[in-house]
Design an enzyme around this catalytic site. Structure first.
Site, PDB file in Angstrom:
ATOM      1  N   GLY A   1       0.933  -1.172  -0.090  1.00 10.57           N
ATOM      2  CA  GLY A   1       0.096   0.000  -0.037  1.00 10.57           C
ATOM      3  C   GLY A   1       0.931   1.345  -0.065  1.00 10.57           C
ATOM      4  O   GLY A   1       1.741   1.376  -0.496  1.00 10.57           O
ATOM      5  N   SER A   2       0.297   2.162   0.775  1.00  8.65           N
ATOM      6  CA  SER A   2       1.070   3.544   0.673  1.00  8.65           C
ATOM      7  C   SER A   2       2.453   3.371   1.214  1.00  8.65           C
ATOM      8  O   SER A   2       3.577   3.832   0.369  1.00  8.65           O
ATOM      9  CB  SER A   2       0.462   4.519   1.685  1.00  8.65           C
ATOM     10  OG  SER A   2       1.230   5.637   1.698  1.00  8.65           O
ATOM     11  N   GLN A   3       2.603   2.747   2.317  1.00  4.35           N
ATOM     12  CA  GLN A   3       4.017   2.871   2.732  1.00  4.35           C
ATOM     13  C   GLN A   3       4.721   1.525   2.168  1.00  4.35           C
ATOM     14  O   GLN A   3       6.065   1.623   1.874  1.00  4.35           O
ATOM     15  CB  GLN A   3       3.919   2.458   4.215  1.00  4.35           C
ATOM     16  CG  GLN A   3       3.619   3.801   5.081  1.00  4.35           C
ATOM     17  CD  GLN A   3       4.903   5.009   5.161  1.00  4.35           C
ATOM     18  OE1 GLN A   3       6.057   4.434   4.952  1.00  4.35           O
ATOM     19  NE2 GLN A   3       4.487   6.009   5.225  1.00  4.35           N
TER      20      GLN A   3
ATOM     21  N   SER B   1      -4.400 -10.823  -4.420  1.00  8.72           N
ATOM     22  CA  SER B   1      -4.359  -9.489  -4.058  1.00  8.72           C
ATOM     23  C   SER B   1      -4.177  -8.915  -5.467  1.00  8.72           C
ATOM     24  O   SER B   1      -3.353  -9.129  -6.355  1.00  8.72           O
ATOM     25  CB  SER B   1      -2.921  -9.304  -3.400  1.00  8.72           C
ATOM     26  OG  SER B   1      -2.832  -7.701  -3.393  1.00  8.72           O
TER      27      SER B   1
ATOM     28  N   ASP C   1      -3.570  -1.585  10.479  1.00 11.23           N
ATOM     29  CA  ASP C   1      -3.622  -1.993  11.867  1.00 11.23           C
ATOM     30  C   ASP C   1      -4.491  -3.233  12.204  1.00 11.23           C
ATOM     31  O   ASP C   1      -4.275  -3.852  13.147  1.00 11.23           O
ATOM     32  CB  ASP C   1      -3.748  -0.929  12.720  1.00 11.23           C
ATOM     33  CG  ASP C   1      -2.824   0.325  12.751  1.00 11.23           C
ATOM     34  OD1 ASP C   1      -1.525  -0.139  12.470  1.00 11.23           O
ATOM     35  OD2 ASP C   1      -2.874   1.640  12.818  1.00 11.23           O
TER      36      ASP C   1
ATOM     37  N   HIS D   1       4.403   1.598  12.606  1.00 15.20           N
ATOM     38  CA  HIS D   1       3.414   2.110  13.577  1.00 15.20           C
ATOM     39  C   HIS D   1       3.270   0.971  14.694  1.00 15.20           C
ATOM     40  O   HIS D   1       3.387  -0.098  14.631  1.00 15.20           O
ATOM     41  CB  HIS D   1       2.169   2.229  12.941  1.00 15.20           C
ATOM     42  CG  HIS D   1       1.122   2.910  13.667  1.00 15.20           C
ATOM     43  ND1 HIS D   1       1.468   3.862  14.701  1.00 15.20           N
ATOM     44  CD2 HIS D   1      -0.133   3.025  13.886  1.00 15.20           C
ATOM     45  CE1 HIS D   1       0.323   4.265  15.282  1.00 15.20           C
ATOM     46  NE2 HIS D   1      -0.638   3.692  14.902  1.00 15.20           N
TER      47      HIS D   1
ATOM     48  N   GLY E   1       3.419   7.597   2.296  1.00 15.91           N
ATOM     49  CA  GLY E   1       4.334   6.431   1.426  1.00 15.91           C
ATOM     50  C   GLY E   1       4.804   7.274   0.098  1.00 15.91           C
ATOM     51  O   GLY E   1       5.923   7.153  -0.329  1.00 15.91           O
TER      52      GLY E   1
ATOM     53  N   GLU F   1      -3.198  12.591  14.822  1.00 16.50           N
ATOM     54  CA  GLU F   1      -4.262  12.464  13.600  1.00 16.50           C
ATOM     55  C   GLU F   1      -5.710  12.863  14.216  1.00 16.50           C
ATOM     56  O   GLU F   1      -6.485  13.533  13.335  1.00 16.50           O
ATOM     57  CB  GLU F   1      -4.240  11.078  13.315  1.00 16.50           C
ATOM     58  CG  GLU F   1      -3.055  10.446  12.603  1.00 16.50           C
ATOM     59  CD  GLU F   1      -3.077   8.758  12.864  1.00 16.50           C
ATOM     60  OE1 GLU F   1      -2.212   8.291  11.913  1.00 16.50           O
ATOM     61  OE2 GLU F   1      -3.780   8.230  13.246  1.00 16.50           O
TER      62      GLU F   1
ATOM     63  N   SER G   1      -0.194  39.395   6.609  1.00 18.39           N
ATOM     64  CA  SER G   1      -0.636  41.024   6.878  1.00 18.39           C
ATOM     65  C   SER G   1      -0.490  40.999   8.510  1.00 18.39           C
ATOM     66  O   SER G   1      -1.140  40.382   9.369  1.00 18.39           O
ATOM     67  CB  SER G   1      -1.769  41.488   6.166  1.00 18.39           C
ATOM     68  OG  SER G   1      -2.776  40.825   6.840  1.00 18.39           O
TER      69      SER G   1
END
Length: 345
Positions: free
Chosen positions: A26-28, A51, A83, A108, A134, A195, A252
């Protein structure tokens, strides 16, 4: 002060002869596997045979094996699946195929912190957690940089666990930016809190509430979108580059006065008290238990809340406005296109 390490502190030889199995694409997962491969590490990807990510990983030049086979062949296993799926996969495919002296890595600390996984004795248990998604871990590596990372050691069976974790962080590019030593508990609790209270939960609800307030007062949705969401990037980029004080210096005087005088009225003591309650629920395991149960029972509430978010008026207006600004996504792939999603499916 935190211990921070860089490339000169990492002993790449600690991982040079390791056989690494990255579980998940996946992402990671895609970022770790590709960065490791291009750092000269012997890497294979473990996926379910059905998969949809198998073809993507193979097309990227990676060797793909069934999960159990990948673990059995490797002596360093990086767990990069969701997870809520990790414990079942560990029990069925990982634990039976680990040998004494192997290393079990996480990005994690959730499953270790909340005792969902109890690693066998005789193996190193470490964490290498890049502090970015990732696609950013991958892109910065290709560009010659890296994303800062955290490392932690939960179980040091060989006496070389920390050295190995730092070598892994170096091989995926983290040591180019800096690697901070932490613990599984600290990483998990602060990550979940960030998060929920600030990065995702706090920010998205603040943006939506601001948008709703302006639209309900009769202002055009398009103008509300620009003021409450689009320009947020400018402010975040300034804080990212120069900190809060640097951002205030760059805007500003009127904007700074509004920040200083009105910000505490929006994020007041009641909001902070809610943040303390969120942190308590993370620390005592309430959040983890609720999330695991929500996933176990089919995620009906999760999907309902997700759908409500997708249908919020700010998403409809935003989609139309972003189509008028092609430069925002010019030359970029969507996050969904860079990997197989979040998991191991």
């Amino acid at each position: 002060m935190a211990n921070i390490y860089y490339e000169s502190d990492a002993d790449r030889s600690a991982i040079a002869d390791r056989k690494v199995a990255v579980l998940g694409y996946g992402s990671q997962g895609h970022a770790h596997a590709l960065n490791l491969k291009e750092s000269g590490i012997d890497v294979r990807v473990g996926l379910r045979e059905s998969s949809s990510s198998v073809a993507k990983a193979e097309a990227a030049g990676l060797r793909v094996l069934p999960i159990g086979a990948a673990v059995a062949e490797a002596d360093l296993v990086m767990m990069l699946m969701p997870d809520t799926e990790m414990a079942a996969i560990y029990e069925e495919h990982v634990a039976p195929n680990l040998a004494e002296g192997d290393a079990l890595f996480f990005a994690h600390g959730f499953n270790i912190r909340f005792d969902l996984i109890s690693p066998v004795e005789g193996i190193d248990v470490c964490m290498v957690a890049p502090k970015g998604p990732g696609h950013l871990v991958r892109r910065t590596y290709v560009e010659g940089g890296g994303v800062p990372a955290l490392i932690a050691v939960e179980q040091d069976a060989t006496g070389g666990a920390k050295t190995l974790a730092l070598a892994y962080a170096d091989a995926i590019g983290g040591a180019r930016a800096g690697v901070i030593e932490t613990t599984f508990t600290e990483e998990t609790e602060t990550d979940l809190f960030g998060e929920q209270a600030v990065l995702c939960g706090g920010t998205t609800r603040l943006v939506q509430a601001g948008f709703e307030t302006l639209v309900e007062a009769g202002y055009q949705p398009e103008v509300a979108y620009f003021e409450c969401l689009h320009e947020l990037k400018l402010i975040v980029d300034l804080m990212y580059e120069e900190g809060i004080a640097g951002m205030r210096y760059s805007v500003s005087d009127t904007a700074e006065w509004g920040d200083l005088s009105s910000g505490p009225r929006v994020i007041n003591d009641d909001v902070k008290a809610t943040m303390v309650q969120l942190l308590t629920e993370i620390q005592d395991g309430t959040f983890a238990a609720n999330w695991v149960e929500e996933s176990r029972t089919g995620r009906a509430k999760f999907r309902a809340l997700e759908e409500a978010g997708h249908n919020h008026p700010i998403e409809i207006v935003g989609k139309e406005l972003r189509s008028m600004m092609p430069w925002i996504s010019a030359g970029k792939q969507s996050v969904a296109e860079t990997s197989g999603g979040q998991g191991i499916d």
